[in-house]
Design an enzyme around this catalytic site. Structure first.
Site, PDB file in Angstrom:
ATOM      1  N   ARG A 123       0.813  -1.219   0.000  1.00  5.16           N
ATOM      2  CA  ARG A 123       0.000   0.000   0.000  1.00  5.16           C
ATOM      3  C   ARG A 123       0.848   1.271   0.000  1.00  5.16           C
ATOM      4  NH1 ARG A 123      -5.436  -0.423   1.202  1.00  5.16           N
ATOM      5  NH2 ARG A 123      -6.210  -2.443   0.534  1.00  5.16           N
ATOM      6  N   ARG A 177      -2.932   6.128  -0.352  1.00  2.00           N
ATOM      7  CA  ARG A 177      -2.895   6.223   1.098  1.00  2.00           C
ATOM      8  C   ARG A 177      -2.299   7.511   1.611  1.00  2.00           C
ATOM      9  NH1 ARG A 177      -3.849   1.417   4.597  1.00  2.00           N
ATOM     10  NH2 ARG A 177      -5.792   0.813   3.661  1.00  2.00           N
ATOM     11  N   ARG A 198      -5.719  12.186  -7.190  1.00  2.00           N
ATOM     12  CA  ARG A 198      -6.616  11.043  -7.161  1.00  2.00           C
ATOM     13  C   ARG A 198      -8.036  11.388  -7.608  1.00  2.00           C
ATOM     14  NH1 ARG A 198     -10.435   8.152  -6.533  1.00  2.00           N
ATOM     15  NH2 ARG A 198     -10.780   6.527  -4.994  1.00  2.00           N
ATOM     16  N   ASP A 202      -6.484  -2.967  -7.753  1.00  2.00           N
ATOM     17  CA  ASP A 202      -7.116  -3.522  -6.554  1.00  2.00           C
ATOM     18  C   ASP A 202      -7.431  -5.000  -6.806  1.00  2.00           C
ATOM     19  OD1 ASP A 202      -8.257  -2.447  -3.812  1.00  2.00           O
ATOM     20  OD2 ASP A 202      -9.635  -3.974  -4.529  1.00  2.00           O
ATOM     21  N   TYR A 240     -15.147 -11.451   0.116  1.00  2.00           N
ATOM     22  CA  TYR A 240     -15.877 -10.235  -0.274  1.00  2.00           C
ATOM     23  C   TYR A 240     -17.125 -10.588  -1.074  1.00  2.00           C
ATOM     24  CZ  TYR A 240     -12.032  -7.292   1.305  1.00  2.00           C
ATOM     25  OH  TYR A 240     -11.106  -6.654   2.076  1.00  2.00           O
TER      26      TYR A 240
HETATM   27  O1  CP3 Z   1      -0.045   0.579  -2.919  1.00  2.00           O
HETATM   28  C1  CP3 Z   1      -0.424  -0.557  -3.230  1.00  2.00           C
HETATM   29  O2  CP3 Z   1      -0.232  -1.557  -2.511  1.00  2.00           O
HETATM   30  C2  CP3 Z   1      -1.057  -0.732  -4.594  1.00  2.00           C
HETATM   31  C3  CP3 Z   1      -2.417  -0.752  -4.709  1.00  2.00           C
HETATM   32  C4  CP3 Z   1      -3.353  -1.669  -3.975  1.00  2.00           C
HETATM   33  C5  CP3 Z   1      -4.663  -1.233  -3.651  1.00  2.00           C
HETATM   34  N1  CP3 Z   1      -5.348  -2.281  -3.162  1.00  2.00           N
HETATM   35  C6  CP3 Z   1      -5.175   0.146  -3.863  1.00  2.00           C
HETATM   36  C7  CP3 Z   1      -6.264   0.632  -2.986  1.00  2.00           C
HETATM   37  C8  CP3 Z   1      -3.242  -3.003  -3.594  1.00  2.00           C
HETATM   38  C9  CP3 Z   1      -2.052  -3.932  -3.682  1.00  2.00           C
HETATM   39  C10 CP3 Z   1      -4.526  -3.385  -3.095  1.00  2.00           C
HETATM   40  C11 CP3 Z   1      -4.843  -4.750  -2.671  1.00  2.00           C
HETATM   41  C12 CP3 Z   1      -6.008  -4.963  -1.822  1.00  2.00           C
HETATM   42  N2  CP3 Z   1      -7.257  -4.432  -1.942  1.00  2.00           N
HETATM   43  C13 CP3 Z   1      -6.045  -5.892  -0.768  1.00  2.00           C
HETATM   44  C14 CP3 Z   1      -4.884  -6.739  -0.336  1.00  2.00           C
HETATM   45  C15 CP3 Z   1      -3.909  -5.963   0.440  1.00  2.00           C
HETATM   46  C16 CP3 Z   1      -4.308  -5.729   1.869  1.00  2.00           C
HETATM   47  O3  CP3 Z   1      -4.368  -4.548   2.267  1.00  2.00           O
HETATM   48  O4  CP3 Z   1      -4.533  -6.693   2.585  1.00  2.00           O
HETATM   49  C17 CP3 Z   1      -7.328  -5.864  -0.211  1.00  2.00           C
HETATM   50  C18 CP3 Z   1      -7.815  -6.663   0.965  1.00  2.00           C
HETATM   51  C19 CP3 Z   1      -8.086  -4.944  -0.970  1.00  2.00           C
HETATM   52  C20 CP3 Z   1      -9.510  -4.579  -0.803  1.00  2.00           C
HETATM   53  C21 CP3 Z   1      -9.649  -3.131  -0.477  1.00  2.00           C
HETATM   54  N3  CP3 Z   1      -9.523  -2.114  -1.397  1.00  2.00           N
HETATM   55  C22 CP3 Z   1      -9.958  -2.535   0.753  1.00  2.00           C
HETATM   56  C23 CP3 Z   1     -10.177  -3.302   2.036  1.00  2.00           C
HETATM   57  C24 CP3 Z   1     -10.021  -1.136   0.556  1.00  2.00           C
HETATM   58  C25 CP3 Z   1     -10.514  -0.036   1.486  1.00  2.00           C
HETATM   59  C26 CP3 Z   1      -9.898   0.227   2.706  1.00  2.00           C
HETATM   60  C27 CP3 Z   1      -8.567   0.905   2.604  1.00  2.00           C
HETATM   61  O5  CP3 Z   1      -7.584   0.202   2.765  1.00  2.00           O
HETATM   62  O6  CP3 Z   1      -8.549   2.126   2.393  1.00  2.00           O
HETATM   63  C28 CP3 Z   1      -9.691  -0.894  -0.785  1.00  2.00           C
HETATM   64  C29 CP3 Z   1      -9.572   0.425  -1.424  1.00  2.00           C
HETATM   65  C30 CP3 Z   1      -8.214   0.785  -1.905  1.00  2.00           C
HETATM   66  N4  CP3 Z   1      -7.430  -0.012  -2.687  1.00  2.00           N
HETATM   67  C31 CP3 Z   1      -7.531   2.016  -1.669  1.00  2.00           C
HETATM   68  C32 CP3 Z   1      -6.298   1.927  -2.364  1.00  2.00           C
HETATM   69  C33 CP3 Z   1      -5.248   2.999  -2.501  1.00  2.00           C
HETATM   70  C34 CP3 Z   1      -8.037   3.206  -0.838  1.00  2.00           C
HETATM   71  C35 CP3 Z   1      -9.236   3.866  -1.349  1.00  2.00           C
HETATM   72  C36 CP3 Z   1      -9.126   4.862  -2.474  1.00  2.00           C
HETATM   73  O7  CP3 Z   1      -8.062   5.466  -2.735  1.00  2.00           O
HETATM   74  O8  CP3 Z   1     -10.183   5.041  -3.076  1.00  2.00           O
END
Ligand code: CP3
Length: 341
Positions: free
Chosen positions: A23, A27, A36, A72, A149
């Site tokens: 991540r 973030r 964004r 994602d 999910y």
């Molecule tokens: O920086 C990175 O790692 C690259 C991008 C990335 C995202 N999601 C972008 C994202 C990666 C590798 C993921 C994988 C992901 N997505 C996982 C596995 C990694 C982990 O954290 O365990 C999971 C479980 C998800 C599902 C997911 N997507 C969740 C639970 C959330 C919301 C909660 C949060 O963490 O903010 C997302 C949204 C998401 N995916 C965001 C980002 C940057 C944040 C929201 C946004 O910018 O709109």
């Protein structure tokens, strides 16, 4: 010479311990928030220039040894029309969750060039723009975590519906995770063809399972993903949270590197995954919120535990994703420290 990150994945001597952060893209970076926009992350991911720029931001700012694609884990299921969105601050939400055999028909195979052309275009751009020393990591969600999910319809603490289906309808469950393994494999292979130089499979929530359930209901489909990538010359990383008691089983899934959260000391975790694998981790992301001397001491402890294992193949990372409130300067200093500066 190969990139330090790839050398470590192959358990070969590297000039320094490589480091990147789960991540890291998005973030906590102000430059991320600046470009964004609002709206769903799925819309941002579908804009290749934007997604490539977000992927590059942490590489420029932190000097990390790998880039992780801005995408994602729900992108493939979204792309085939399962009806998924990502709600800001919540995570994936599903309009009509997976409930019965009829829902299998909503999970057709992925045709990456048609369903996710934007992902491949982002990767092609990044393959041109990233320095050779900084490989791009492609990724996919593992069958259990994506299934959780699809079944729960939103993030869950107990996975009650998911486990109920696993236990009450094992044949349906097995068919579901098989489909999800196919989707992950097709996506990962296309990401590698487009220029990803390593892949990570995120089974973030696998730690919710007992070893027996993991072995019988999750491991076989997960193993098929790693086996299906074996002919490609890219390191395969397998990550989950709370997996201390599953590490031995996870090692049997066939990845080259196993991700370790912060709950098990790194040398002990490496003993559990065995000598023929690299490890990635395992600083507690919450430690990064502490004053710098605390962060530095904890990072040095992780490096010392890796050294105590007496093996090659440690990639420094956090035990899970960067917390949104993390000060970017802390991560920049952490990279310097790990690189020996
Ligand atoms: O920086 C990175 O790692 C690259 C991008 C990335 C995202 N999601 C972008 C994202 C990666 C590798 C993921 C994988 C992901 N997505 C996982 C596995 C990694 C982990 O954290 O365990 C999971 C479980 C998800 C599902 C997911 N997507 C969740 C639970 C959330 C919301 C909660 C949060 O963490 O903010 C997302 C949204 C998401 N995916 C965001 C980002 C940057 C944040 C929201 C946004 O910018 O709109």
């Amino acid at each position: 010479m190969d990139a330090p990150f790839l050398l470590a994945c192959k358990r070969q001597p590297a000039p320094h311990t490589p480091v990147w952060f789960m991540r890291q893209a998005g973030r906590s970076l102000p430059e991320y928030r600046a470009i964004r926009g609002t709206g769903s992350i799925l819309t941002a991911i579908a804009e290749p220039d934007l997604a490539a720029e977000i992927t590059l931001q942490p590489v420029r700012r932190y000097g990390v040894d790998a880039a992780i694609l801005y995408s994602d884990i729900v992108v493939p299921v979204h792309a085939i029309g399962f009806g998924v969105d990502v709600a800001p601050g919540i995570g994936p939400v599903i309009a009509e969750p997976f409930r019965s055999k009829d829902d299998l028909a909503r999970l057709r195979p992925l045709v990456p060039e048609e369903d996710t052309p934007y992902v491949l275009e982002t990767i092609r751009t990044l393959a041109r723009e990233l320095p050779d020393a900084v490989p791009l990591i492609g990724f996919a969600g593992a069958p259990f975590t994506v299934a959780s999910y699809l079944i729960e319809g939103r993030p869950s603490r107990t996975y009650a519906l998911t486990k109920s289906m696993m236990h009450a309808e094992p044949a349906l469950w097995d068919a579901l995770v098989d489909r999800l393994a196919d989707l992950a494999l097709a996506s990962l292979r296309s990401q590698v063809s487009a220029g990803a130089r390593a892949v990570q499979v995120f089974d973030s929530w696998a730690g919710a399972l007992s070893p027996v359930d993991y072995r019988d209901r999750v491991l076989p489909a997960t193993r098929r993903i790693f086996e299906g990538l074996a002919d490609l010359d890219v390191p395969r990383i397998h990550f989950g949270v709370g997996t201390g008691e599953l590490l031995g089983l996870m090692a049997g899934a066939g990845a080259d590197v196993v991700g370790i959260d912060w709950r098990v000391p790194l040398d002990e975790a490496w003993r559990r995954v065995g000598p023929d694998k690299g490890v990635q981790g395992n600083l507690d992301p919450a430690v990064c919120l502490a004053p710098w001397p605390v962060v530095a001491a904890e990072a040095k402890r992780v490096l010392a535990e890796a050294a105590a294992a007496g093996r090659l193949g440690h990639i420094f990372n956090l035990g899970h994703g960067v917390l949104p409130e993390t000060d970017p300067d802390t991560l920049a200093r952490l990279v310097e420290l790990v690189h020996g500066g």
